[in-house]
Design an enzyme around this catalytic site. Sequence first.
Site, PDB file in Angstrom:
ATOM      1  N   HIS A 125      39.375  30.401  31.278  1.00  0.00           N
ATOM      2  CA  HIS A 125      39.222  30.948  32.632  1.00  0.00           C
ATOM      3  C   HIS A 125      37.797  30.783  33.175  1.00  0.00           C
ATOM      4  O   HIS A 125      37.598  30.861  34.391  1.00  0.00           O
ATOM      5  CB  HIS A 125      39.582  32.431  32.648  1.00  0.00           C
ATOM      6  CG  HIS A 125      41.041  32.693  32.827  1.00  0.00           C
ATOM      7  ND1 HIS A 125      41.808  32.064  33.778  1.00  0.00           N
ATOM      8  CD2 HIS A 125      41.880  33.551  32.183  1.00  0.00           C
ATOM      9  CE1 HIS A 125      43.047  32.510  33.703  1.00  0.00           C
ATOM     10  NE2 HIS A 125      43.126  33.408  32.742  1.00  0.00           N
ATOM     11  N   GLY A 139      44.269  44.289  28.263  1.00  0.00           N
ATOM     12  CA  GLY A 139      44.342  43.346  27.153  1.00  0.00           C
ATOM     13  C   GLY A 139      43.074  42.545  27.017  1.00  0.00           C
ATOM     14  O   GLY A 139      42.375  42.607  26.013  1.00  0.00           O
ATOM     15  N   ALA A 140      42.767  41.771  28.057  1.00  0.00           N
ATOM     16  CA  ALA A 140      41.512  41.021  28.114  1.00  0.00           C
ATOM     17  C   ALA A 140      41.293  40.600  29.561  1.00  0.00           C
ATOM     18  O   ALA A 140      42.237  40.469  30.338  1.00  0.00           O
ATOM     19  CB  ALA A 140      41.550  39.801  27.200  1.00  0.00           C
ATOM     20  N   MET A 141      40.025  40.398  29.932  1.00  0.00           N
ATOM     21  CA  MET A 141      39.680  40.011  31.297  1.00  0.00           C
ATOM     22  C   MET A 141      38.521  39.034  31.271  1.00  0.00           C
ATOM     23  O   MET A 141      37.528  39.239  30.570  1.00  0.00           O
ATOM     24  CB  MET A 141      39.320  41.251  32.132  1.00  0.00           C
ATOM     25  CG  MET A 141      38.928  40.946  33.566  1.00  0.00           C
ATOM     26  SD  MET A 141      40.255  40.149  34.497  1.00  0.00           S
ATOM     27  CE  MET A 141      39.305  39.367  35.804  1.00  0.00           C
ATOM     28  N   GLU A 142      38.646  37.969  32.084  1.00  0.00           N
ATOM     29  CA  GLU A 142      37.735  36.824  32.017  1.00  0.00           C
ATOM     30  C   GLU A 142      36.478  36.945  32.850  1.00  0.00           C
ATOM     31  O   GLU A 142      35.851  35.926  33.179  1.00  0.00           O
ATOM     32  CB  GLU A 142      38.486  35.560  32.462  1.00  0.00           C
ATOM     33  CG  GLU A 142      38.834  35.504  33.954  1.00  0.00           C
ATOM     34  CD  GLU A 142      40.229  36.009  34.288  1.00  0.00           C
ATOM     35  OE1 GLU A 142      40.752  35.659  35.358  1.00  0.00           O
ATOM     36  OE2 GLU A 142      40.796  36.754  33.462  1.00  0.00           O
ATOM     37  N   GLU A 198      46.348  30.994  35.592  1.00  0.00           N
ATOM     38  CA  GLU A 198      46.988  31.551  34.399  1.00  0.00           C
ATOM     39  C   GLU A 198      47.783  30.489  33.646  1.00  0.00           C
ATOM     40  O   GLU A 198      47.802  30.463  32.414  1.00  0.00           O
ATOM     41  CB  GLU A 198      47.903  32.722  34.786  1.00  0.00           C
ATOM     42  CG  GLU A 198      47.151  33.940  35.305  1.00  0.00           C
ATOM     43  CD  GLU A 198      46.147  34.493  34.309  1.00  0.00           C
ATOM     44  OE1 GLU A 198      46.328  34.297  33.090  1.00  0.00           O
ATOM     45  OE2 GLU A 198      45.168  35.121  34.748  1.00  0.00           O
ATOM     46  N   HIS A 249      41.983  31.694  25.734  1.00  0.00           N
ATOM     47  CA  HIS A 249      42.525  31.903  27.075  1.00  0.00           C
ATOM     48  C   HIS A 249      41.430  32.367  28.040  1.00  0.00           C
ATOM     49  O   HIS A 249      41.278  31.825  29.141  1.00  0.00           O
ATOM     50  CB  HIS A 249      43.650  32.937  27.011  1.00  0.00           C
ATOM     51  CG  HIS A 249      44.357  33.159  28.303  1.00  0.00           C
ATOM     52  ND1 HIS A 249      45.581  32.600  28.591  1.00  0.00           N
ATOM     53  CD2 HIS A 249      44.022  33.879  29.409  1.00  0.00           C
ATOM     54  CE1 HIS A 249      45.956  32.961  29.806  1.00  0.00           C
ATOM     55  NE2 HIS A 249      45.026  33.750  30.316  1.00  0.00           N
ATOM     56  N   GLU A 250      40.663  33.372  27.609  1.00  0.00           N
ATOM     57  CA  GLU A 250      39.628  33.895  28.501  1.00  0.00           C
ATOM     58  C   GLU A 250      38.486  32.899  28.690  1.00  0.00           C
ATOM     59  O   GLU A 250      37.904  32.816  29.780  1.00  0.00           O
ATOM     60  CB  GLU A 250      39.088  35.220  27.947  1.00  0.00           C
ATOM     61  CG  GLU A 250      40.150  36.294  27.720  1.00  0.00           C
ATOM     62  CD  GLU A 250      41.070  36.501  28.911  1.00  0.00           C
ATOM     63  OE1 GLU A 250      40.596  36.411  30.061  1.00  0.00           O
ATOM     64  OE2 GLU A 250      42.273  36.744  28.701  1.00  0.00           O
TER      65      GLU A 250
END
Length: 754
Positions: free
Chosen positions: A297, A257-260, A316, A293-294
């Site tokens: 992070h 999905g997505a990664m920070e 999270e 959100h990312e």
Amino acid sequence: RVRPGQKDPFGFSGQVNITVRCRRDTRSVVLHSAGLKSHRAAIRGPLTPGAAVEVEGLRLEEEGELAVLELSEPLLAGRRYVLQLSFHGRLREDREGLFLTRYTDLGCSSMLVASQLEPAYARTVYPCFDEPDMKATFNIRIVHDPSYVALSNMPAIDVSEMKDENGSLWSVTTFNTSLRMSTYLTAFVVCDFDYVNTTERGKEIRIWARKEAVKNGYVDYALNITGPIFSFLEDLFNISYPLPKTDLVALPDFGAGAMENWGLMTFEEPALLYLPSDKFTGRKMIIALIVSHELAHQWFGNLVTMTWWNDLWLKEGLASYLEHLGATLVEPKLSLVSSSEFAFSNANQDDLWIHIQLVVDAQDEVQLPASVKKIMDSWTRQNGFPVLTFNITTGTISQEKFHNKKHENSTDFYNNAWIVPISWMRNGSSQPLMWLDNSSKVFPEMQVSESEYDWILLNVNLSGYYRVNYDQLNLKRLVHLLENDPKAIPAVSRFQLLDDIFALTWSGYIEIEAALELTKYLARENELFVWNVVLVNLVPDNVESTLKNYEVYPLLKKYLLKRMLPIYHYYAGFIHQNVDALEGDYFAQVYLEKFFATACWLGLQDCLDLSSELYTKWMDNPEYKIPFLIRRTVCCYGVAVGSDKEWDFAWEMYKHNDSTTEDKDILLSAMSCAKESWLLHSDTQFSSNCTANILEYVVSKDTGHRIAWEFVTKNWSLLSERYGNQPVMISFYFCVSFAPGTNFPSRDNIIHND
């Protein structure tokens, strides 16, 4: 070693130099390594750069994912050494570790390499100390084909050329030294993408994507919002973002999905790309939430990292809270300050409780029944969450761990207790907050009279993390209230009532009749998000095909459709006449698709006609855009009520070079909706990457259920070899789909409540 047009197999090789300080004398070194072949190891130092400690043996322990170096002489406590390991491995295609993705851009087939290392995949890419509290700085260098660009956490400081032993030319990209960070945050992308960029407070922001997506402006929205959200978070925390650049990369195929990753965030395409032709803000809001959100992070997770994965909720949870603040900044329709104390280090939950307790002690407006630590430990030191059982006659509230009573046995025993804040409302008026700090407690204020108009609602607007199980008397009064004046209960609380009662039903606390009683008022419900909780419980996506095989379907159709008609006609009017007017309706962006899909599935003729009309309009003019809000439903039922002509059109549009990943997924789903079984037996050549998705879509349709099952059983060996555990999940899906509908309303339930 990936070249354009290269065929399998794809591999990579490398070398790590790890500087360590020895804490105690030892003759062995243990670090993480999984799936890698290490063919050379050495240890240098500590006094003379060339001096070496002989490595007598290198042992790989597959079960523990470890590499063990046995030494001829001990390393000495307090001294520094450099561990050197050469290794090689294979690129994965399961979107974990270092993986390869194939995609189409500007009509040409292409490939890229990217990484996803959270939680414990760094060890599959390079030998390392792969635990979140073992932070280090990283000096990264990537050797790659000259036609590609290499990206990592830090800016590139040099790009040079080299020739390998065969005389082939390669580019070497060297990156600046990183800040102290955990291994799971290191990131690598090698691609031939384009980018757009901007500068925010002197730091560069780049959005990378397929050249076609950049050319068409699909990345512009992400570029426009990233800088302002960055600045907002900097001001909120009073901590400057410490990296000199930030890259956001839209990957055509990305499972996370997505990664920070610090300085190199990765996203699946629908989470970052916004098509300017889509007027509706639903997609914008989703992108804004995910990007926020990312970005959050970058502080909570990257700058301050949990000590171990059991505190994953710290990063999270805070990022999930902050995503709404950031997204609301750039999308106002979506209508925590932190210390810098643990920067570049690790924190656990008690550090947070200490700081919150300091704030609580400095004021006298909020009085807690216990210390912050005791309250929060009751939630974070045990699994699960409570269900409160409320007796309005006695005012007694008891609690237990919410669990599935249908699967418990006589030996199961739950003695969990939480310190629970209870917000409540009586006859429409908010009441002072109460605390349940025992397994059971009597609240005299919550005893009701004999009047049917005297009712109580707990957990107002879902302010607490628990479910509520009301006694029959209060439920009867709430049912009466909803049938006569549904707006007397706030919309979020109507959602909560229905969500709780279905969850209690499926988990064996109450019978389905109670849930159906609560839904009788729905003809007067005009909020889509409240309707959605009913539909996902009574018509789950994964059992639509099997429900039609049971006698319950015609009764469910009658029960739901007559209640759905008022809100259906309200929104259908906008679709017919002025869909642009829904641009500001966030819940329509999120929930209208499911509502219309259910209406069509239940056979509402107006819904089927509308789908056919809009799909035919698209066939007549491929430049026409089906309203984004119901595009998946229209395509599905446009094919379903049509013939091979409609199916062939979907296939032709699927093959178009300008189709996005989301377009292709919608069309793939639509083709599975065909009612003619011979179309589902089509010998059309799809990419092998689509097999699992095709099976998932076909099996969920009443026509395709048996066809998909026959295909899986016939090709089980091939599927197992190609997809590993995925066929097991497909098999499980079939088992669930074929199971009798014991979790659904029976024929008598629906007749009684209709």
